[in-house]
Write a protein that holds these residues in place. Structure first.
Motif, PDB file in Angstrom:
ATOM      1  N   ASP A   1       0.965  -1.207   0.046  1.00 54.97           N
ATOM      2  CA  ASP A   1       0.159  -0.073   0.042  1.00 54.97           C
ATOM      3  C   ASP A   1       0.927   1.257   0.110  1.00 54.97           C
ATOM      4  OD1 ASP A   1      -1.890   1.994   0.491  1.00 54.97           O
ATOM      5  OD2 ASP A   1      -2.960   0.959   1.828  1.00 54.97           O
ATOM      6  N   ALA A   2       1.366   1.584  -1.026  1.00 53.99           N
ATOM      7  CA  ALA A   2       2.350   2.612  -1.188  1.00 53.99           C
ATOM      8  C   ALA A   2       1.803   3.828  -0.819  1.00 53.99           C
ATOM      9  CB  ALA A   2       2.605   2.841  -2.711  1.00 53.99           C
ATOM     10  N   GLU A   3       0.559   4.641  -1.056  1.00 56.33           N
ATOM     11  CA  GLU A   3       0.307   5.688  -0.399  1.00 56.33           C
ATOM     12  C   GLU A   3       0.335   5.820   1.073  1.00 56.33           C
ATOM     13  OE1 GLU A   3      -0.028   8.378  -2.067  1.00 56.33           O
ATOM     14  OE2 GLU A   3       0.396   7.750  -3.983  1.00 56.33           O
ATOM     15  N   ALA A   4      -0.184   4.816   1.772  1.00 57.39           N
ATOM     16  CA  ALA A   4      -0.421   4.680   2.857  1.00 57.39           C
ATOM     17  C   ALA A   4       0.869   4.485   3.654  1.00 57.39           C
ATOM     18  CB  ALA A   4      -1.160   3.364   3.372  1.00 57.39           C
ATOM     19  N   ALA A   5       1.990   4.004   3.157  1.00 55.10           N
ATOM     20  CA  ALA A   5       3.310   3.655   3.615  1.00 55.10           C
ATOM     21  C   ALA A   5       3.978   5.098   3.482  1.00 55.10           C
ATOM     22  CB  ALA A   5       4.002   2.677   2.740  1.00 55.10           C
ATOM     23  N   ARG A   6       3.569   5.880   2.424  1.00 54.15           N
ATOM     24  CA  ARG A   6       4.197   7.341   2.329  1.00 54.15           C
ATOM     25  C   ARG A   6       3.679   8.039   3.684  1.00 54.15           C
ATOM     26  NH1 ARG A   6       2.626   9.826  -2.663  1.00 54.15           N
ATOM     27  NH2 ARG A   6       4.285   9.433  -3.584  1.00 54.15           N
ATOM     28  N   ARG A   7       2.416   7.948   3.715  1.00 53.28           N
ATOM     29  CA  ARG A   7       1.913   8.682   5.011  1.00 53.28           C
ATOM     30  C   ARG A   7       2.079   8.514   6.377  1.00 53.28           C
ATOM     31  NH1 ARG A   7      -2.901   8.123   1.664  1.00 53.28           N
ATOM     32  NH2 ARG A   7      -3.644   6.367   3.233  1.00 53.28           N
ATOM     33  N   ALA A   8       2.212   7.006   6.406  1.00 59.28           N
ATOM     34  CA  ALA A   8       2.774   6.567   7.757  1.00 59.28           C
ATOM     35  C   ALA A   8       4.445   6.968   8.169  1.00 59.28           C
ATOM     36  CB  ALA A   8       2.671   4.966   7.708  1.00 59.28           C
ATOM     37  N   MET A   9       5.119   6.910   7.103  1.00 54.26           N
ATOM     38  CA  MET A   9       6.552   7.313   7.242  1.00 54.26           C
ATOM     39  C   MET A   9       6.628   8.716   7.870  1.00 54.26           C
ATOM     40  SD  MET A   9       9.825   6.506   7.662  1.00 54.26           S
ATOM     41  CE  MET A   9      10.211   4.905   6.732  1.00 54.26           C
TER      42      MET A   9
END
Length: 251
Positions: free
Chosen positions: A225-233
């Protein structure tokens, strides 16, 4: 420390070989950094004076001076007839009063670093979620397992935190992300390590919160889940920034 590990340490130290000015200070700082960031584990044997003097290209009295300062700080212990060893219990806040005021210059440097990392590592997490392989996930999991163990034992965890973020950078398949993170680690000074430990890992509950954030990032990368991973980081690093800005209250 085995022969291979000792050789690797000497090679790493040699990359930062001291220059003519303030030799003792530079040898001391390089060894101190290796201890505080976890590259040298508690109880590990240091190479002998001859090998250290050759690695740093300095005289043995200069090495003895550096080791003497480390012993005075409780970071190194000597054993008669055996040599010098990293203290079995490394004081992660060496050089700073526990609970005392933090080095404001180090706090400013750490905030500047986080600002840079929020841009770079958010995108790294996005790419890692798209491109990660089984080996990448295994490296992230190993870093988190080590981080959790160090946290519970009260050991230095800087290098394991770094290992997790570096594994994500490596999973992008773009070596420039790794180079950028490695450059930040090389520039970090001991005062910054104290700041990082106090604000990210103390009290222990705060360290556990950091670990939970790491686990969430790993889960999203695993699920691609690339978008969610970006937000989480980005959120993870933003929380770190907030902890630093508000350090006067609960740090």
């Amino acid at each position: 420390m085995g022969r291979k590990a000792s050789d690797e340490l000497l090679a790493a130290l040699n990359e930062g070989t001291a220059r003519p000015a303030r030799l003792g200070e530079q040898v001391y700082r390089l060894l101190r950094r290796s201890i505080l960031n976890g590259e040298l584990k508690p109880g590990a044997a240091l190479p002998g004076e001859v090998k250290l003097s050759q690695a740093f290209q300095v005289s043995r009295p200069v090495v003895r001076e550096a080791l003497g300062r480390l012993r005075a700080e409780g970071l190194v212990a000597s054993r008669r007839g055996s040599g010098s060893y990293v203290a079995s219990q490394v004081p992660v806040t060496a050089g700073a009063e526990p609970g005392g005021p933090l080095d404001l210059a180090a706090v400013r440097d750490a905030l500047a670093e986080l600002e840079f990392r929020m841009v770079v590592e958010a995108e790294a997490a996005h790419l890692a979620a798209q491109r990660r392989g089984a080996d990448d996930l295994a490296a992230m999991e190993a870093a988190l397992d080590g981080f959790a163990e160090a946290l519970e034992k009260g050991h230095v965890a800087h290098h394991l935190d770094r290992m997790f973020h570096r594994a994500i950078a490596a999973a992008t398949g773009n070596v420039r992300f790794v180079v950028a993170l490695d450059a930040l680690e090389t520039e970090r000074n001991p005062a910054e390590m104290v700041v990082r430990h106090r604000l990210h890992f103390q009290p222990r509950e705060r360290g556990r919160a950091v670990l939970d954030e790491h686990r969430d990032i790993l889960r999203l990368i695993r699920e691609q889940d690339a978008e969610a991973a970006r937000r989480a980081m980005r959120n993870h690093l933003e929380r770190a920034r907030i902890r630093m800005i508000g350090y006067g209250g609960d740090a």
